[in-house]
Design a protein around this motif. Structure first.
Motif, mmCIF file in Angstrom:
data_model
loop_
_atom_site.group_PDB
_atom_site.id
_atom_site.type_symbol
_atom_site.label_atom_id
_atom_site.label_comp_id
_atom_site.label_asym_id
_atom_site.label_seq_id
_atom_site.Cartn_x
_atom_site.Cartn_y
_atom_site.Cartn_z
ATOM 1 N N ALA A 68 -4.061 4.249 -5.544
ATOM 2 C CA ALA A 68 -5.046 3.169 -5.434
ATOM 3 C C ALA A 68 -4.904 2.164 -6.571
ATOM 4 O O ALA A 68 -5.174 0.972 -6.387
ATOM 5 C CB ALA A 68 -6.458 3.757 -5.424
ATOM 6 N N GLU A 69 -4.487 2.638 -7.747
ATOM 7 C CA GLU A 69 -4.319 1.744 -8.894
ATOM 8 C C GLU A 69 -2.999 0.980 -8.851
ATOM 9 O O GLU A 69 -2.749 0.139 -9.727
ATOM 10 C CB GLU A 69 -4.398 2.561 -10.183
ATOM 11 C CG GLU A 69 -5.786 3.147 -10.444
ATOM 12 C CD GLU A 69 -5.765 4.209 -11.523
ATOM 13 O OE1 GLU A 69 -4.667 4.414 -12.132
ATOM 14 O OE2 GLU A 69 -6.804 4.843 -11.761
ATOM 15 N N GLY A 70 -2.145 1.287 -7.869
ATOM 16 C CA GLY A 70 -0.872 0.584 -7.733
ATOM 17 C C GLY A 70 0.166 0.971 -8.782
ATOM 18 O O GLY A 70 1.080 0.198 -9.066
ATOM 19 N N ARG A 71 0.060 2.176 -9.319
ATOM 20 C CA ARG A 71 0.963 2.589 -10.395
ATOM 21 C C ARG A 71 2.205 3.297 -9.877
ATOM 22 O O ARG A 71 3.135 3.553 -10.631
ATOM 23 C CB ARG A 71 0.210 3.494 -11.375
ATOM 24 C CG ARG A 71 -1.020 2.818 -11.974
ATOM 25 C CD ARG A 71 -1.837 3.751 -12.837
ATOM 26 N NE ARG A 71 -1.124 4.152 -14.033
ATOM 27 C CZ ARG A 71 -1.595 5.024 -14.927
ATOM 28 N NH1 ARG A 71 -2.779 5.580 -14.729
ATOM 29 N NH2 ARG A 71 -0.892 5.344 -15.992
ATOM 30 N N ILE A 72 2.236 3.669 -8.584
ATOM 31 C CA ILE A 72 3.403 4.349 -8.017
ATOM 32 C C ILE A 72 3.816 3.638 -6.742
ATOM 33 O O ILE A 72 3.016 2.955 -6.092
ATOM 34 C CB ILE A 72 3.115 5.836 -7.727
ATOM 35 C CG1 ILE A 72 1.883 5.991 -6.820
ATOM 36 C CG2 ILE A 72 2.942 6.617 -9.030
ATOM 37 C CD1 ILE A 72 1.597 7.423 -6.415
ATOM 38 N N GLN A 90 -3.754 14.901 7.120
ATOM 39 C CA GLN A 90 -2.407 14.357 6.872
ATOM 40 C C GLN A 90 -2.351 12.878 7.246
ATOM 41 O O GLN A 90 -1.868 12.044 6.468
ATOM 42 C CB GLN A 90 -1.370 15.142 7.670
ATOM 43 C CG GLN A 90 -1.025 16.504 7.108
ATOM 44 C CD GLN A 90 0.089 17.160 7.894
ATOM 45 O OE1 GLN A 90 0.819 16.495 8.634
ATOM 46 N NE2 GLN A 90 0.240 18.465 7.745
ATOM 47 N N ILE A 91 -2.835 12.561 8.438
ATOM 48 C CA ILE A 91 -2.801 11.174 8.895
ATOM 49 C C ILE A 91 -3.644 10.296 7.981
ATOM 50 O O ILE A 91 -3.253 9.170 7.612
ATOM 51 C CB ILE A 91 -3.292 11.080 10.356
ATOM 52 C CG1 ILE A 91 -2.360 11.890 11.277
ATOM 53 C CG2 ILE A 91 -3.348 9.636 10.808
ATOM 54 C CD1 ILE A 91 -0.918 11.450 11.249
ATOM 55 N N LEU A 92 -4.816 10.800 7.592
ATOM 56 C CA LEU A 92 -5.694 10.037 6.701
ATOM 57 C C LEU A 92 -4.986 9.705 5.379
ATOM 58 O O LEU A 92 -5.020 8.568 4.914
ATOM 59 C CB LEU A 92 -6.972 10.837 6.436
ATOM 60 C CG LEU A 92 -8.062 10.199 5.563
ATOM 61 C CD1 LEU A 92 -9.435 10.661 6.031
ATOM 62 C CD2 LEU A 92 -7.894 10.556 4.083
ATOM 63 N N LEU A 93 -4.337 10.707 4.788
ATOM 64 C CA LEU A 93 -3.685 10.494 3.491
ATOM 65 C C LEU A 93 -2.477 9.570 3.620
ATOM 66 O O LEU A 93 -2.271 8.684 2.784
ATOM 67 C CB LEU A 93 -3.258 11.848 2.902
ATOM 68 C CG LEU A 93 -4.402 12.768 2.455
ATOM 69 C CD1 LEU A 93 -3.875 14.151 2.112
ATOM 70 C CD2 LEU A 93 -5.144 12.170 1.267
ATOM 71 N N ILE A 94 -1.671 9.777 4.658
ATOM 72 C CA ILE A 94 -0.480 8.945 4.833
ATOM 73 C C ILE A 94 -0.873 7.479 5.057
ATOM 74 O O ILE A 94 -0.269 6.558 4.503
ATOM 75 C CB ILE A 94 0.377 9.487 5.998
ATOM 76 C CG1 ILE A 94 0.999 10.841 5.601
ATOM 77 C CG2 ILE A 94 1.479 8.500 6.369
ATOM 78 C CD1 ILE A 94 1.721 11.540 6.729
ATOM 79 N N GLU A 95 -1.929 7.249 5.863
ATOM 80 C CA GLU A 95 -2.389 5.877 6.096
ATOM 81 C C GLU A 95 -2.981 5.273 4.828
ATOM 82 O O GLU A 95 -2.805 4.086 4.548
ATOM 83 C CB GLU A 95 -3.415 5.862 7.226
ATOM 84 C CG GLU A 95 -2.816 6.129 8.604
ATOM 85 C CD GLU A 95 -3.853 6.060 9.703
ATOM 86 O OE1 GLU A 95 -5.073 5.994 9.375
ATOM 87 O OE2 GLU A 95 -3.463 6.079 10.891
ATOM 88 N N ALA A 100 -1.891 1.249 0.414
ATOM 89 C CA ALA A 100 -1.670 0.940 -1.005
ATOM 90 C C ALA A 100 -0.212 0.597 -1.297
ATOM 91 O O ALA A 100 0.153 0.383 -2.459
ATOM 92 C CB ALA A 100 -2.105 2.122 -1.868
ATOM 93 N N GLY A 101 0.621 0.539 -0.247
ATOM 94 C CA GLY A 101 2.036 0.213 -0.433
ATOM 95 C C GLY A 101 2.853 1.362 -1.003
ATOM 96 O O GLY A 101 3.891 1.143 -1.630
ATOM 97 N N VAL A 102 2.400 2.598 -0.776
ATOM 98 C CA VAL A 102 3.081 3.789 -1.309
ATOM 99 C C VAL A 102 3.753 4.525 -0.151
ATOM 100 O O VAL A 102 3.111 4.831 0.865
ATOM 101 C CB VAL A 102 2.090 4.720 -2.031
ATOM 102 C CG1 VAL A 102 2.798 5.975 -2.526
ATOM 103 C CG2 VAL A 102 1.431 3.990 -3.197
#
Length: 528
Positions: A68-72, A90-95, A100-102
């Motif tokens: 969320a902080e954009g550090r990775i 799983q779907i929730l976390l992957i989305e 966040a562009g990760v």
């Protein structure tokens, strides 16, 4: 080169002891080199002994914060089931990571570059969830079947007084009486049933005589003696299925020290005696002695000197800021009256072998209760707080599944009816339908439309009635606690309001404007 974080997880204590998480981490570090990813040492995140069925994991929370902080830019995981055992999670976390562009990369799964790869990943998540449920159910059914056959192996260990003999090629597992420990068990029952010793007195005798415990380390505790007096194995019937797993209800000190995150959000709750499965084992005491001990335990619940039926305002809500233990109410007598205090469990030297772990002073109950009551009175003047609570309850009622599904169904039926009416009128205007046919088919559609409108209006009226009832409910609940005899329950009422928990300054104890004599209140936090 991408900046990435590594996430590894094992769920069972056995996996934790065997250090299987280290193999995941080493494989992920090698995978990071292959993928040309830079992984700082502090971003190798591990959740040791945390279930994949829950999202409340310290390591996972930290990983989500980094994303969320954009550090990775990437997250490296060994397999999808290490991220979560539930497909929906799983779907929730992957989305969430994708927003966040990760990028999420798995060693045991191909990169989802095509719709087919995404479908395969989703299938793997569903299979992992199914596999977990299947393992749990098979294990439960298998243990229950062996218990009904009288096999001791489902109990795994033996209580104090027995030795557990493992299964061999020539014999099944069984309990063997340890004569030295069995003699201690008989002595404990004799002290309790024949000599009328209390559980606390028996515990002190065991420690004073330096009688070794089952592990021959530590000291005897009251809870151990209490469990010994209730264990039916000593009369020859060990029991399987005495408890069931249910969501955790109590907040204990270890949970507070973890910041409210536990490896498993569950606890064991005792089942009715009729549901226990009895397994025959060697007898240490007679059934009459065991029955007498349990009769005394039941009587002790009702007639023990420490028992009180007068609740305090902050009962079960206080914890110590120094050591994290809860506070309990105690009292002392002066020549004129009884004075009640809140005392930290960690300050009692008799509870621990090494003495007290906290030096917090007891806090006068009347002084601390008054501080909390003044804060509650101030909150009652906050109109926004009351309105937020009303809105929360109304929203929960409106969004309840049966009502919401019924409303959605009615709106779909209403849309279909109006669409059909529109089509009939269009067909008549284009001379595709005669006036007689229009008159014969229109009344039925109009009646269906009116029925849907009436049902939707009934739901709306019900919602308004719930709003009125909620207003009356909150008013009556508050009014019922305003008087002095009932106001002790008001802090518990406020604790049920999530909106209050999120407000700044929700901790009512330890406020600066308190009497000088209540110095101990500085160690009390977490009332709400």
């Amino acid at each position: 080169m991408k900046t990435a974080a590594i996430y590894a997880r094992v769920s069972s204590d056995k996996q934790k002891e065997e250090n299987t998480i280290a193999s995941q981490t080493s494989a992920l570090i090698a995978f990071a080199r292959e993928q040309n990813c830079d992984v700082p040492a502090e971003w190798v995140i591990e959740d040791d002994g945390y279930s994949g069925a829950s999202l409340l994991r310290p390591g996972l929370e930290r990983l989500r914060d980094l994303a969320a902080e954009g550090r990775i830019q990437a997250v490296l995981v060994y397999a999808p089931d290490r991220l979560s055992r539930r497909y929906a999670h799983q779907i929730l976390l992957i989305e969430e990571f994708a927003r966040a562009g990760v990028e999420v990369l798995f060693i045991r799964s191909r990169r989802a570059a095509t719709p087919e790869d995404e479908l395969l990943l989703q299938f793997q998540g569903m299979i992992a969830e199914y596999e977990r449920a299947q393992i749990l159910e098979r294990s439960r059914r298998g243990k229950r079947h062996r218990a009904l056959q009288g096999q001791v192996s489902v109990l795994s260990g033996a209580p104090f007084g027995y030795r557990y003999k493992r299964k061999t090629d020539h014999s099944a597992a069984y309990y063997e009486i340890d004569e030295r420990q069995a003699g201690i068990v008989r002595w404990v029952y004799e002290l309790y049933t024949a000599k009328s010793h209390s559980i606390g007195a028996i515990t002190r005798l065991l420690n004073e005589r330096q009688i070794p415990t089952a592990k021959e380390t530590g000291r005897w505790e009251r809870s151990t003696v209490w469990a010994m007096l209730r264990n039916p194995a000593y009369k020859g019937t060990a029991c399987f299925g005495k408890t069931r797993i249910a969501p955790r209800m109590r907040v204990t000190r270890p949970l507070r020290l973890r910041g409210g995150v536990a490896p498993r959000n569950s606890a064991n709750h005792e089942l009715p005696r009729t549901e226990w499965i009895e397994i025959p084992v060697p007898t240490i005491i007679s059934e009459e002695t065991f029955a007498l001990a349990n009769e005394l335990l039941e009587a002790n619940k009702k007639h023990a000197p420490r028992r009180t039926i007068t609740p305090s305002a902050l009962q079960g809500l206080l914890s110590c800021a120094k050591c994290g233990y809860g506070l309990y109410r105690t009292s002392t007598r002066s020549s004129a009256r009884t004075i009640h205090y809140y005392r930290c469990l960690g300050s009692d030297g008799w509870r621990r072998l090494g003495g007290p772990v906290c030096d917090s002073r007891p806090t006068r109950q009347d002084l601390l209760d008054e501080v909390v009551w003044k804060e509650i009175a101030r909150l009652l003047e906050d109109r926004q707080l009351i309105e937020d609570e009303l809105e929360r309850r109304l929203k929960a009622a409106r969004n309840s599944d049966p009502t919401q599904r019924r409303e959605e169904t009615l709106r779909r039926d209403l849309a279909r009816s109006r669409k059909s009416i529109e089509r009939l009128l269009t067909a008549y205007q284009e001379s595709l339908l005669s006036l007689e046919e229009l008159r014969s088919r229109m009344p039925d559609l109009r009646s269906r439309e009116q029925a849907c409108l009436s049902a939707l209006q009934a739901i709306e009226d019900q919602s308004q009635e719930q709003e009125y009832s909620a207003t009356i409910w909150v008013g009556r609940r508050i009014a019922s606690h305003i008087d002095a005899p009932g106001r002790d329950q008001l802090p518990h009422l406020f604790c049920s309001w999530p909106e209050l928990r999120r407000r700044p300054g929700a901790e009512m104890a330890g406020v600066s404007e308190r009497p000088a004599s209540s110095a101990g209140t500085s160690h009390v936090i977490g009332v709400l």
